[in-house]
Design a protein around this motif. Structure first.
Motif, mmCIF file in Angstrom:
data_model
loop_
_atom_site.group_PDB
_atom_site.id
_atom_site.type_symbol
_atom_site.label_atom_id
_atom_site.label_comp_id
_atom_site.label_asym_id
_atom_site.label_seq_id
_atom_site.Cartn_x
_atom_site.Cartn_y
_atom_site.Cartn_z
ATOM 1 N N SER A 55 0.807 -1.219 0.000
ATOM 2 C CA SER A 55 0.000 0.000 0.000
ATOM 3 C C SER A 55 0.843 1.273 0.000
ATOM 4 O O SER A 55 0.367 2.324 -0.421
ATOM 5 C CB SER A 55 -0.943 0.004 1.206
ATOM 6 N N LYS A 56 2.110 1.165 0.457
ATOM 7 C CA LYS A 56 2.947 2.362 0.478
ATOM 8 C C LYS A 56 4.424 1.972 0.349
ATOM 9 O O LYS A 56 5.164 1.977 1.341
ATOM 10 C CB LYS A 56 2.729 3.171 1.764
ATOM 11 N N PRO A 57 4.868 1.604 -0.857
ATOM 12 C CA PRO A 57 6.276 1.249 -1.038
ATOM 13 C C PRO A 57 7.181 2.428 -0.682
ATOM 14 O O PRO A 57 6.872 3.577 -1.008
ATOM 15 C CB PRO A 57 6.371 0.927 -2.535
ATOM 16 N N GLU A 58 8.297 2.137 -0.002
ATOM 17 C CA GLU A 58 9.228 3.181 0.410
ATOM 18 C C GLU A 58 10.646 2.800 0.011
ATOM 19 O O GLU A 58 11.033 1.635 0.096
ATOM 20 C CB GLU A 58 9.165 3.389 1.925
ATOM 21 N N PHE A 59 11.417 3.779 -0.387
ATOM 22 C CA PHE A 59 12.813 3.582 -0.746
ATOM 23 C C PHE A 59 13.613 3.153 0.477
ATOM 24 O O PHE A 59 13.420 3.680 1.581
ATOM 25 C CB PHE A 59 13.379 4.885 -1.330
ATOM 26 N N MET A 60 14.497 2.164 0.308
ATOM 27 C CA MET A 60 15.359 1.653 1.384
ATOM 28 C C MET A 60 14.547 1.153 2.577
ATOM 29 O O MET A 60 14.979 1.251 3.723
ATOM 30 C CB MET A 60 16.354 2.736 1.822
ATOM 31 N N PHE A 61 13.394 0.569 2.309
ATOM 32 C CA PHE A 61 12.540 0.127 3.405
ATOM 33 C C PHE A 61 13.198 -1.006 4.199
ATOM 34 O O PHE A 61 13.032 -1.097 5.418
ATOM 35 C CB PHE A 61 11.176 -0.329 2.869
ATOM 36 N N GLY A 62 13.951 -1.872 3.529
ATOM 37 C CA GLY A 62 14.636 -2.943 4.242
ATOM 38 C C GLY A 62 15.593 -2.419 5.285
ATOM 39 O O GLY A 62 15.730 -3.000 6.377
ATOM 40 N N GLN A 63 16.245 -1.307 4.978
ATOM 41 C CA GLN A 63 17.174 -0.719 5.943
ATOM 42 C C GLN A 63 16.420 -0.042 7.094
ATOM 43 O O GLN A 63 16.880 -0.046 8.240
ATOM 44 C CB GLN A 63 18.092 0.278 5.230
ATOM 45 N N ASN A 112 -0.656 -2.074 6.033
ATOM 46 C CA ASN A 112 -1.885 -1.599 6.688
ATOM 47 C C ASN A 112 -2.901 -1.024 5.692
ATOM 48 O O ASN A 112 -3.401 0.091 5.874
ATOM 49 C CB ASN A 112 -1.545 -0.553 7.757
ATOM 50 N N PRO A 113 -3.269 -1.769 4.638
ATOM 51 C CA PRO A 113 -4.241 -1.243 3.676
ATOM 52 C C PRO A 113 -5.647 -1.111 4.240
ATOM 53 O O PRO A 113 -6.453 -0.357 3.690
ATOM 54 C CB PRO A 113 -4.194 -2.285 2.544
ATOM 55 N N LYS A 114 -5.967 -1.821 5.298
ATOM 56 C CA LYS A 114 -7.316 -1.754 5.878
ATOM 57 C C LYS A 114 -7.535 -0.426 6.596
ATOM 58 O O LYS A 114 -8.558 0.229 6.416
ATOM 59 C CB LYS A 114 -7.518 -2.920 6.841
ATOM 60 N N SER A 115 -6.559 -0.024 7.400
ATOM 61 C CA SER A 115 -6.697 1.236 8.139
ATOM 62 C C SER A 115 -6.003 2.387 7.432
ATOM 63 O O SER A 115 -6.254 3.555 7.750
ATOM 64 C CB SER A 115 -6.120 1.086 9.551
ATOM 65 N N GLY A 116 -5.136 2.088 6.457
ATOM 66 C CA GLY A 116 -4.414 3.128 5.733
ATOM 67 C C GLY A 116 -4.919 3.272 4.309
ATOM 68 O O GLY A 116 -6.121 3.405 4.071
ATOM 69 N N SER A 117 -3.998 3.184 3.336
ATOM 70 C CA SER A 117 -4.369 3.376 1.929
ATOM 71 C C SER A 117 -4.363 2.046 1.186
ATOM 72 O O SER A 117 -3.445 1.242 1.331
ATOM 73 C CB SER A 117 -3.383 4.322 1.250
ATOM 74 N N ARG A 118 -5.403 1.818 0.354
ATOM 75 C CA ARG A 118 -5.428 0.642 -0.512
ATOM 76 C C ARG A 118 -5.358 1.058 -1.979
ATOM 77 O O ARG A 118 -5.801 0.331 -2.879
ATOM 78 C CB ARG A 118 -6.666 -0.194 -0.235
ATOM 79 N N HIS A 119 -4.784 2.230 -2.243
ATOM 80 C CA HIS A 119 -4.755 2.790 -3.599
ATOM 81 C C HIS A 119 -4.110 1.826 -4.589
ATOM 82 O O HIS A 119 -4.599 1.655 -5.720
ATOM 83 C CB HIS A 119 -4.001 4.112 -3.609
ATOM 84 N N ASN A 120 -3.013 1.183 -4.209
ATOM 85 C CA ASN A 120 -2.297 0.326 -5.145
ATOM 86 C C ASN A 120 -3.082 -0.916 -5.531
ATOM 87 O O ASN A 120 -2.763 -1.577 -6.513
ATOM 88 C CB ASN A 120 -0.938 -0.075 -4.568
ATOM 89 N N TYR A 121 -4.110 -1.253 -4.747
ATOM 90 C CA TYR A 121 -4.949 -2.392 -5.091
ATOM 91 C C TYR A 121 -6.063 -2.002 -6.074
ATOM 92 O O TYR A 121 -6.622 -2.854 -6.749
ATOM 93 C CB TYR A 121 -5.580 -2.996 -3.835
ATOM 94 N N SER A 122 -6.391 -0.724 -6.110
ATOM 95 C CA SER A 122 -7.536 -0.293 -6.923
ATOM 96 C C SER A 122 -7.153 0.623 -8.083
ATOM 97 O O SER A 122 -8.018 1.119 -8.796
ATOM 98 C CB SER A 122 -8.540 0.447 -6.025
ATOM 99 N N ARG A 123 -5.864 0.835 -8.302
ATOM 100 C CA ARG A 123 -5.409 1.776 -9.330
ATOM 101 C C ARG A 123 -5.730 1.271 -10.737
ATOM 102 O O ARG A 123 -5.888 0.069 -10.963
ATOM 103 C CB ARG A 123 -3.899 1.986 -9.197
ATOM 104 N N PRO A 124 -5.809 2.174 -11.721
ATOM 105 C CA PRO A 124 -5.966 1.746 -13.117
ATOM 106 C C PRO A 124 -4.715 1.034 -13.612
ATOM 107 O O PRO A 124 -3.601 1.338 -13.168
ATOM 108 C CB PRO A 124 -6.195 3.068 -13.858
ATOM 109 N N HIS A 125 -4.886 0.089 -14.529
ATOM 110 C CA HIS A 125 -3.769 -0.691 -15.044
ATOM 111 C C HIS A 125 -3.356 -0.179 -16.425
ATOM 112 O O HIS A 125 -3.772 -0.696 -17.458
ATOM 113 C CB HIS A 125 -4.149 -2.169 -15.100
ATOM 114 N N GLY A 126 -2.542 0.873 -16.449
ATOM 115 C CA GLY A 126 -1.946 1.378 -17.675
ATOM 116 C C GLY A 126 -2.963 1.685 -18.751
ATOM 117 O O GLY A 126 -4.077 2.147 -18.493
#
Length: 374
Positions: A55-63, A112-126
């Protein structure tokens, strides 16, 4: 690699709507539980392998995860295969341990798409959005429609998948959705994208999970309570978008499953219980076909008649899967497989000695397979 690595510990948060929880906070909780389950010191972990939050990819999230855990790992980062990333990371952890790059790895995920953002699940596909392709269900609906057209698969057969998952989830005190489902209710549920209806679709869930991977030898030295051997694993990536695939009813799960069975030295007849990625009901019969449990086109008949319910010939998703336990993608299926092999599952399959687990990402775009034993 057969049996050289084990899953030594597992942990997860509650599932559902968890207000105020961030992915980082849920990962820390799940890892703490997995470390406690393994009975090791956190300081022994030298690899942190993370599936990033959809729901919210972040740069360097593993770190960021390593910092939150207070670990400076030898090996660390994020793996991007959608829902297939969890088993993909477990495979990478086993390989890294075998190569001597690290000794003990934690594989973790939270979102946390339930309490946060689920935009990436419902976005248009190109460009396909101009034809109405919005959100993930549309691609699966096209695949389900093709399977129905080619092989005569019915809604009642897809309903058997949902009914089994909901039966198992109703008996699971940790499940997000604990309401049994009958066929009439399933058939009457509102359409999402025809032929898929509400009860064909995975839950939207907050939650986190983690597993600890180490060598079997190290588990013996550390006197880990209940290590579960990894017999085999494999990956296969369809990769192309749905519109570009020459065939919609077969995926690279064929490759992933074949490699896992080859490594394990087993065949589908040797499997006692299965945890099959069920983001939509159609994925279960198709995955079973691609793994060789039945011939192509026979998946609908295979899942019918209570065959995949507890007490059936091949119990599937014994904690409820994505359709009932939690919609978080994939790691919970591995954890239920571990519990089945330990004999500690809520709905325990008697005398189960082998378990196959599938993960997939995108719209049947990526696939990963794991085979566990006692």
């Amino acid at each position: 690699m057969r049996g050289k690595a084990v899953i030594a510990g597992v942990g997860h948060t509650r599932f559902g709507k968890l207000e105020g929880r961030t992915p980082l906070s849920m990962i820390v909780e799940a890892v703490a539980m997995a470390v406690g389950d393994a009975g090791i010191d956190k300081e022994a972990i030298d690899a942190v392998m993370v599936k990033f939050p959809t729901s919210k990819p972040e740069f360097m999230f593993g770190q960021q995860v390593a910092e939150a855990l207070g670990i400076q790992p030898k090996v660390g980062g994020v793996w991007d295969q959608g829902g297939a990333a969890n088993i993909g990371l477990i495979s990478q952890a086993a390989l890294a341990i075998e190569a001597g790059l690290c000794e003990i790895a934690v594989v973790c995920f939270a979102d946390n798409p339930k309490s946060g953002s689920r935009h990436n699940y419902s976005r248009p596909h190109g460009a396909d959005a101009i034809h109405g392709w919005y959100g993930t269900p549309a691609g699966y609906a096209m695949i389900a429609r093709r399977h129905m057209a080619d092989f005569g698969t019915t809604r009642e057969q897809l309903g058997a998948v949902a009914i089994a998952a909901r039966r198992h989830g109703a008996a699971n005190p940790n499940a997000q959705l604990r309401r049994p489902l009958d066929l009439d209710t399933y058939l009457a549920s509102p359409a999402i994208v025809t032929p898929l209806h509400r009860d064909d679709c995975a839950l939207v869930s907050d939650g986190g999970a983690a597993v600890i991977v180490m060598s079997a030898e190290r588990a013996r030295k550390l006197q880990v309570r209940a290590p579960v051997p990894i017999l085999g694993f494999g990956q296969g990536n369809t990769s192309w978008s749905v519109a570009q695939r020459p065939v919609l009813t077969t995926t690279q799960a064929v490759v992933s499953g074949a490699k896992a069975f080859e490594m394990a030295g087993l065949t589908p007849k040797d499997i006692d219980v299965a945890q099959i990625y069920d983001c939509f009901t159609i994925t279960v019969p198709m995955t079973l076909e691609d793994y060789g449990f039945c011939r192509k086109g026979e998946g609908g008949a295979f899942v019918s008649g209570g065959r995949i319910e507890i007490g059936g010939a091949l119990p599937i998703n014994t904690s409820g899967g994505l359709l009932s336990e939690t919609g978080m993608p994939g790691l919970q299926l591995v954890i239920e497989g571990v519990r089945q092999m330990r004999g500690e599952a809520n709905l325990q399959v008697p005398h189960a000695k082998t378990c196959i687990v599938s993960n997939q990402g995108g719209v049947m775009t990526t696939h990963a397979t794991l085979i566990l034993s006692q």
